[in-house]
Design a protein around this motif. Structure first.
Motif, mmCIF file in Angstrom:
data_model
loop_
_atom_site.group_PDB
_atom_site.id
_atom_site.type_symbol
_atom_site.label_atom_id
_atom_site.label_comp_id
_atom_site.label_asym_id
_atom_site.label_seq_id
_atom_site.Cartn_x
_atom_site.Cartn_y
_atom_site.Cartn_z
ATOM 1 N N ALA A 51 0.822 -1.215 0.000
ATOM 2 C CA ALA A 51 0.000 0.000 0.000
ATOM 3 C C ALA A 51 0.856 1.265 0.000
ATOM 4 O O ALA A 51 0.486 2.274 -0.614
ATOM 5 C CB ALA A 51 -0.933 -0.007 1.216
ATOM 6 N N HIS A 52 2.013 1.219 0.648
ATOM 7 C CA HIS A 52 2.864 2.405 0.727
ATOM 8 C C HIS A 52 3.384 2.786 -0.657
ATOM 9 O O HIS A 52 3.342 3.959 -1.052
ATOM 10 C CB HIS A 52 4.039 2.151 1.677
ATOM 11 N N ASP A 53 3.862 1.800 -1.415
ATOM 12 C CA ASP A 53 4.382 2.079 -2.757
ATOM 13 C C ASP A 53 3.273 2.532 -3.703
ATOM 14 O O ASP A 53 3.480 3.406 -4.560
ATOM 15 C CB ASP A 53 5.084 0.841 -3.324
ATOM 16 N N ILE A 54 2.085 1.939 -3.537
ATOM 17 C CA ILE A 54 0.949 2.336 -4.374
ATOM 18 C C ILE A 54 0.607 3.803 -4.122
ATOM 19 O O ILE A 54 0.406 4.580 -5.060
ATOM 20 C CB ILE A 54 -0.273 1.432 -4.097
ATOM 21 N N ARG A 55 0.577 4.185 -2.850
ATOM 22 C CA ARG A 55 0.245 5.575 -2.529
ATOM 23 C C ARG A 55 1.315 6.541 -3.053
ATOM 24 O O ARG A 55 1.001 7.611 -3.578
ATOM 25 C CB ARG A 55 0.088 5.716 -1.008
ATOM 26 N N GLU A 56 2.590 6.155 -2.929
ATOM 27 C CA GLU A 56 3.659 7.023 -3.415
ATOM 28 C C GLU A 56 3.570 7.200 -4.933
ATOM 29 O O GLU A 56 3.744 8.310 -5.444
ATOM 30 C CB GLU A 56 5.031 6.450 -3.043
ATOM 31 N N LEU A 57 3.269 6.108 -5.640
ATOM 32 C CA LEU A 57 3.113 6.198 -7.100
ATOM 33 C C LEU A 57 1.995 7.163 -7.456
ATOM 34 O O LEU A 57 2.164 8.058 -8.305
ATOM 35 C CB LEU A 57 2.811 4.811 -7.683
ATOM 36 N N ASN A 58 0.851 7.016 -6.817
ATOM 37 C CA ASN A 58 -0.296 7.855 -7.147
ATOM 38 C C ASN A 58 -0.075 9.316 -6.770
ATOM 39 O O ASN A 58 -0.544 10.221 -7.462
ATOM 40 C CB ASN A 58 -1.552 7.310 -6.465
ATOM 41 N N GLU A 59 0.648 9.547 -5.681
ATOM 42 C CA GLU A 59 0.958 10.926 -5.316
ATOM 43 C C GLU A 59 1.872 11.573 -6.352
ATOM 44 O O GLU A 59 1.689 12.733 -6.728
ATOM 45 C CB GLU A 59 1.620 10.961 -3.931
ATOM 46 N N GLU A 60 2.858 10.823 -6.816
ATOM 47 C CA GLU A 60 3.762 11.357 -7.835
ATOM 48 C C GLU A 60 3.015 11.663 -9.128
ATOM 49 O O GLU A 60 3.335 12.613 -9.838
ATOM 50 C CB GLU A 60 4.902 10.361 -8.114
ATOM 51 N N LEU A 61 2.007 10.869 -9.433
ATOM 52 C CA LEU A 61 1.239 11.065 -10.668
ATOM 53 C C LEU A 61 0.021 11.946 -10.450
ATOM 54 O O LEU A 61 -0.814 12.091 -11.356
ATOM 55 C CB LEU A 61 0.808 9.705 -11.246
ATOM 56 N N GLY A 62 -0.081 12.537 -9.268
ATOM 57 C CA GLY A 62 -1.155 13.494 -9.014
ATOM 58 C C GLY A 62 -2.546 12.908 -9.049
ATOM 59 O O GLY A 62 -3.532 13.630 -9.258
ATOM 60 N N ASN A 63 -2.670 11.561 -8.875
ATOM 61 C CA ASN A 63 -3.960 10.862 -8.944
ATOM 62 C C ASN A 63 -4.647 11.027 -10.302
ATOM 63 O O ASN A 63 -5.870 10.922 -10.406
ATOM 64 C CB ASN A 63 -4.904 11.330 -7.831
ATOM 65 N N TYR A 64 -3.862 11.282 -11.367
ATOM 66 C CA TYR A 64 -4.428 11.412 -12.709
ATOM 67 C C TYR A 64 -4.765 10.025 -13.255
ATOM 68 O O TYR A 64 -3.865 9.185 -13.416
ATOM 69 C CB TYR A 64 -3.447 12.097 -13.659
ATOM 70 N N PRO A 65 -6.027 9.762 -13.606
ATOM 71 C CA PRO A 65 -6.421 8.419 -14.053
ATOM 72 C C PRO A 65 -5.617 7.898 -15.252
ATOM 73 O O PRO A 65 -5.129 6.769 -15.228
ATOM 74 C CB PRO A 65 -7.904 8.600 -14.422
ATOM 75 N N ASN A 66 -5.491 8.698 -16.307
ATOM 76 C CA ASN A 66 -4.806 8.195 -17.499
ATOM 77 C C ASN A 66 -3.333 7.917 -17.235
ATOM 78 O O ASN A 66 -2.766 6.953 -17.760
ATOM 79 C CB ASN A 66 -4.947 9.197 -18.653
ATOM 80 N N LEU A 67 -2.695 8.759 -16.421
ATOM 81 C CA LEU A 67 -1.284 8.554 -16.131
ATOM 82 C C LEU A 67 -1.086 7.304 -15.282
ATOM 83 O O LEU A 67 -0.157 6.521 -15.507
ATOM 84 C CB LEU A 67 -0.717 9.774 -15.412
ATOM 85 N N ILE A 68 -1.962 7.105 -14.325
ATOM 86 C CA ILE A 68 -1.882 5.901 -13.497
ATOM 87 C C ILE A 68 -2.111 4.663 -14.363
ATOM 88 O O ILE A 68 -1.431 3.643 -14.222
ATOM 89 C CB ILE A 68 -2.906 5.969 -12.349
ATOM 90 N N ASN A 69 -3.072 4.767 -15.275
ATOM 91 C CA ASN A 69 -3.365 3.652 -16.183
ATOM 92 C C ASN A 69 -2.120 3.278 -16.986
ATOM 93 O O ASN A 69 -1.752 2.106 -17.108
ATOM 94 C CB ASN A 69 -4.506 4.044 -17.126
ATOM 95 N N GLN A 70 -1.438 4.289 -17.557
ATOM 96 C CA GLN A 70 -0.231 4.011 -18.328
ATOM 97 C C GLN A 70 0.842 3.366 -17.461
ATOM 98 O O GLN A 70 1.513 2.413 -17.876
ATOM 99 C CB GLN A 70 0.315 5.313 -18.928
ATOM 100 N N ALA A 71 0.996 3.873 -16.240
ATOM 101 C CA ALA A 71 2.053 3.367 -15.370
ATOM 102 C C ALA A 71 1.819 1.919 -14.954
ATOM 103 O O ALA A 71 2.725 1.078 -15.035
ATOM 104 C CB ALA A 71 2.167 4.257 -14.128
#
Length: 707
Positions: free
Chosen positions: A292-312
């Motif tokens: 959960a910690h890594d997931i949250r860090e990823l989403n924070e770095e991507l600003g919770n943008y859906p398309n960017l998270i999808n690509q990642a």
């Protein structure tokens, strides 16, 4: 035998099923593929000659070929379920159902954007959009780039089974192209009186054809500040029935308004970034083994943008599989933060950083040796509204030596990571590859900024045009020629002085447009080049003068003779200041000027000037040159029209230069006899409209029979 089995789409599901990959040989046997073919495919995969995606694609193709029309989703899913590959079967069924719905949603509009398979959240927003459809007749959905506006609309209407068609709102040109495609599918006439209908009239004819049907029109990506485009869409909504027609507009503009509130009631729906819970749920759905910690860090770095998270997440998931689990969010973040630090100095948004990361990972971590990266680089320079796959293949041969046979495989990779859209043009059945303009800018930025030792954008373009053979341009059909012209325009605008780009390439492209009869395209292209040459090199540069001369020829070819004359005279004035008198360059321009005088019916002036020009050509010892012959032809035409009667001669006009003679025989278009170093005019005669008494045998090479 034709079949509608979605081989490509099914393949994209199978390559993510680890159990299926591990038992691939047994699966091939279940499909009934003959042993020799199974062995061949297995060896190619095991030795690395083909990718996993290509293996399954070839396997499915062999199965489809064997069954022909009997190959269908139901039968295929039965095989999967019988072998206990139930998850794969469920995914294939879901995909097939989505394909059927999308086909129904836009049977008459081929340019429906690619629908991403994963989609979570937005439940409340979906309800709001559907509610707006019942209480208003238009909805403007707004939010920043990368937020997923298009995917939200697609998914909402797909789930509700609502019929809609997409129009591209990025520009007037794209709007017309997508509307005309839709109109052709409905068998609407797109012309009136031989001319293209106005966009409003064309849209109204489409609505009339669908009379009685409740329509949903989605105008996607209305992001610019083009008043003309906004007015056109405003007219669309005013001319359509309020009860049966619902408009949806996606935009990043927060202040988009229309002035037709009296005829249409607009609602507004903001699409914000994911909440923390939505973003984390999205990632956990796909990357279930990540903490959960890594997931949250990823989403924070991507600003919770859906398309960017999808690509990642899809990049992480695929790399995790290809590296047999030795890849994680932590690895991805390490690379992401490295790129982010590199780009901080030029202050780019996170959506750009994310796209750069994906692009760079294609270069360094793609198991297929980064083939997708050079294709993506090439796509950064083509027209954003799309390139035919056939054109992409032929052009790519000269771009970094790409293996043409693997272009489609690369397109599959790029499509998977939402880098491009891949659809079929219903009008021509051609596959069209399109790319978002913002991603094009990202790739160009990478080429310019991420390699400190070299500007790779400049090098890529220079090497491309260095390799491009002349006959490739001379044999190009309109679609390919337009792409080459666009790439050249980018190159010449940015690097005209860097590489001292000659004007010859522009001339070849212009000449090919004219040979195809595309005179307006030729004119538009060459005048764009003239603006660039003037801005960068100035009016006095010889390259600029050469382009200006071609502009004069372009105007001549569309019958704008006064403008052409002005352009030619401007070139002549500049050349006389830089060159000595009576050199081939100045004399050639004078020949064009006389031709324009004659076209404007200034015949006396034309005749006087062409005679003087021929004398000066002779004095400059140019008797055997092509230019002198052209001048002679111009004089013949001028005199022919002036005399206007059969049998008159050049000599009767009291102008008979030594060793040159001709006789006019018939027709205003000119049946003229020419001699080189031969006897006087009187030895030639006309009989029945043809020349006699003049022979080219044994005379100088410049002698020609007649025009």
């Amino acid at each position: 035998m034709s079949t509608n089995f979605p081989t490509r789409e099914v393949t994209k599901i199978l390559i993510y099923e680890v159990s299926l990959i591990e038992q691939r040989e047994w699966f091939a046997e279940l499909l009934g593929i003959n042993p020799a073919r199974r062995k061949q495919l297995g060896n190619n995969f095991n030795t690395g000659n083909i990718s996993g995606e290509q293996y399954f694609f070839d396997l499915l193709s062999a199965w489809v070929q064997r069954l022909g029309r009997d190959a269908n989703i139901t039968k295929f899913c039965g095989i999967l379920e019988g072998a206990e590959f139930k998850h794969a079967a469920e995914m294939v069924k879901t995909m097939a159902d989505a394909l059927r719905r999308v086909d129904d949603l836009s049977r008459h509009a081929a340019r429906v954007p690619h629908l991403s398979k994963p989609f979570v959240g937005r439940t409340q927003k979906k309800k709001e959009l559907i509610s707006n459809k019942t209480v208003t007749n238009g909805c403007i959905i707004y939010g920043p780039d990368g937020i997923g506006k298009t995917q939200f609309v697609l998914k909402t209407f797909e789930e509700e089974g609502i019929s809609c068609h997409f129009l591209n709102g990025e520009s007037i040109t794209n709007l017309r192209a997508s509307l005309e495609m839709y109109a052709r599918e409905l068998n609407c006439n797109i012309k009136k009186g031989g001319r293209e209908k106005s966009l409003t009239r064309l849209f109204k004819s489409v609505c009339d054809r669908k009379n009685g049907t409740k329509l949903v029109t989605v105008i996607d990506g209305l992001n610019g500040n083009d008043d003309e485009l906004t007015e056109v869409i405003n007219n669309f909504s005013q001319h359509c029935p309020r009860v049966n027609h619902f408009f949806v507009i996606t935009t990043r503009n927060t202040n988009l308004h229309f002035n037709n509130e009296s005829t249409r009631f607009w609602s507004y729906l903001e699409l914000p970034v994911f909440t923390n819970e939505e973003a984390d749920q999205f990632v956990k759905t796909i990357l279930a083994d990540e903490n959960a910690h890594d997931i949250r860090e990823l989403n924070e770095e991507l600003g919770n943008y859906p398309n960017l998270i999808n690509q990642a997440v899809w990049k992480i998931e695929h790399t995790k599989y290809t590296k047999r689990g030795l890849y994680s969010i932590r690895n991805f973040l390490t690379y992401y933060l490295k790129i982010k630090k590199t780009l901080e100095e030029i202050n780019v948004p996170i959506s750009t950083i994310m796209q750069v990361v994906i692009y760079q990972l294609f270069n360094f971590e793609n198991p297929d040796k980064g083939l997708a990266a050079p294709i993506l680089e090439l796509l950064a320079f083509v027209k954003a509204d799309g390139i035919r796959l056939t054109d992409l293949k032929t052009i790519s041969h000269y771009w970094q030596g790409i293996d043409v046979s693997r272009v489609e495989e690369s397109i599959g990779w790029l499509n998977k990571y939402s880098c491009i859209s891949d659809y079929t043009d219903s009008g021509s059945s051609d596959r069209i590859i399109s790319i978002n303009p913002s991603l094009q800018d990202v790739v160009k930025l990478c080429l310019r900024k991420l390699y400190p030792e070299e500007n790779m954008e400049a090098l890529r373009l220079k090497h491309f045009f260095d390799k491009l053979p002349l006959n490739f341009i001379e044999t190009s059909q309109p679609s390919r020629l337009a792409q080459l012209a666009g790439i050249w325009q980018i190159f010449s605008k940015a690097y005209l002085t860097t590489y001292h780009i000659p004007h010859e390439m522009a001339k070849h492209i212009h000449d090919r447009y004219e040979k195809l009869g595309l005179f307006s395209s030729a004119e538009s292209f060459i005048f764009d080049q003239l603006d660039k040459f003037i801005d960068i090199l100035g009016n006095d540069d010889l390259g600029t003068l050469a382009i200006r001369k071609i502009c004069g020829i372009a105007k001549r070819n569309v019958a704008k003779f006064p403008v052409a004359e002005t352009l030619f005279r401007e070139v002549l004035d500049q050349e006389r200041r830089q060159l000595v008198e009576n050199v081939p360059e100045t004399l050639d321009i004078e020949h064009w000027i006389v031709s324009m005088l004659w076209r404007q019916k200034k015949r006396e002036q034309a005749e006087t000037e062409i005679k003087d020009l021929i004398e000066r050509c002779k004095a400059a010892e140019m008797q055997s040159s092509r230019l002198l012959l052209l001048c002679a032809v111009v004089l013949v035409v001028v005199v022919a029209v002036t005399e206007g009667q059969v049998g008159s001669t050049g000599c009767s006009r009291r102008w008979a230069p030594a060793e040159w003679c001709w006789r006019y025989c018939s027709g205003s278009s000119g049946s003229w006899c020419y001699t080189g170093k031969q006897g006087p005019c009187e030895t030639a005669s006309c009989t029945g409209g043809s020349c006699s008494g003049i022979s080219c045998q044994g005379t100088a090479a410049e002698c020609v029979g007649h025009c």
